[in-house]
Motif scaffolding. Sequence first.
Motif, mmCIF file in Angstrom:
data_model
loop_
_atom_site.group_PDB
_atom_site.id
_atom_site.type_symbol
_atom_site.label_atom_id
_atom_site.label_comp_id
_atom_site.label_asym_id
_atom_site.label_seq_id
_atom_site.Cartn_x
_atom_site.Cartn_y
_atom_site.Cartn_z
ATOM 1 N N HIS A 68 0.827 -1.170 -0.009
ATOM 2 C CA HIS A 68 0.052 -0.055 -0.073
ATOM 3 C C HIS A 68 0.841 1.400 0.065
ATOM 4 O O HIS A 68 2.154 1.201 0.465
ATOM 5 N N ARG A 69 0.422 2.266 -0.320
ATOM 6 C CA ARG A 69 1.093 3.527 -0.500
ATOM 7 C C ARG A 69 1.832 3.972 0.896
ATOM 8 O O ARG A 69 2.966 4.479 0.629
ATOM 9 N N GLU A 70 1.285 3.682 1.752
ATOM 10 C CA GLU A 70 1.707 4.014 3.117
ATOM 11 C C GLU A 70 2.916 3.030 3.661
ATOM 12 O O GLU A 70 3.611 3.043 4.588
ATOM 13 N N HIS A 71 2.874 1.717 2.938
ATOM 14 C CA HIS A 71 3.647 0.426 3.570
ATOM 15 C C HIS A 71 3.906 -0.620 2.446
ATOM 16 O O HIS A 71 2.985 -1.053 2.169
ATOM 17 N N TYR A 72 5.176 -0.514 1.908
ATOM 18 C CA TYR A 72 5.464 -1.324 0.700
ATOM 19 C C TYR A 72 6.873 -1.479 0.701
ATOM 20 O O TYR A 72 7.666 -0.854 1.376
ATOM 21 N N THR A 112 9.249 0.239 3.145
ATOM 22 C CA THR A 112 9.087 1.793 3.666
ATOM 23 C C THR A 112 8.692 2.102 4.966
ATOM 24 O O THR A 112 9.039 3.113 5.514
ATOM 25 N N ARG A 113 8.493 1.196 5.813
ATOM 26 C CA ARG A 113 8.029 1.251 7.131
ATOM 27 C C ARG A 113 9.246 0.616 7.871
ATOM 28 O O ARG A 113 9.556 1.196 9.094
#
Length: 121
Positions: A68-72, A112-113
């Motif tokens: 997802h845009r927030e976590h990938y 990304t997270r």
Amino acid sequence: MTNGNMKKMRFYRCPACGNLLFSTDDADVTCCGAKLTNLVMHKPDEENALQIEHSDGEWYITAPHEMHREHYISFVAFLTGDTMIVKKQYPEWGLDVRLPYIRHGMLLWYCTRDGLFYQNI
């Protein structure tokens, strides 16, 4: 790049624009006006692990990881003694990567997270 030099590789990701940058040794790297620090590599936990199999003469890499845009996972890279192959990944895509089969190397990926992960193959 010899196996020893592979250990000197440094990876950077700009938090402003998402650019992936790398150097073959220590360097002052900037992007979007900010100095970047190299990413620290970690062994993956269960949530960030990739599934890797040898299939049809290639490495086939998948993961149930969120995309997802927030976590990938933003990239997957394969390093050998003299080669680096980078496959950019995008949010909303499923992680499904094919790489040439090279018997030994290091697989890297960036969440990304949670950061930069590695696995020796």
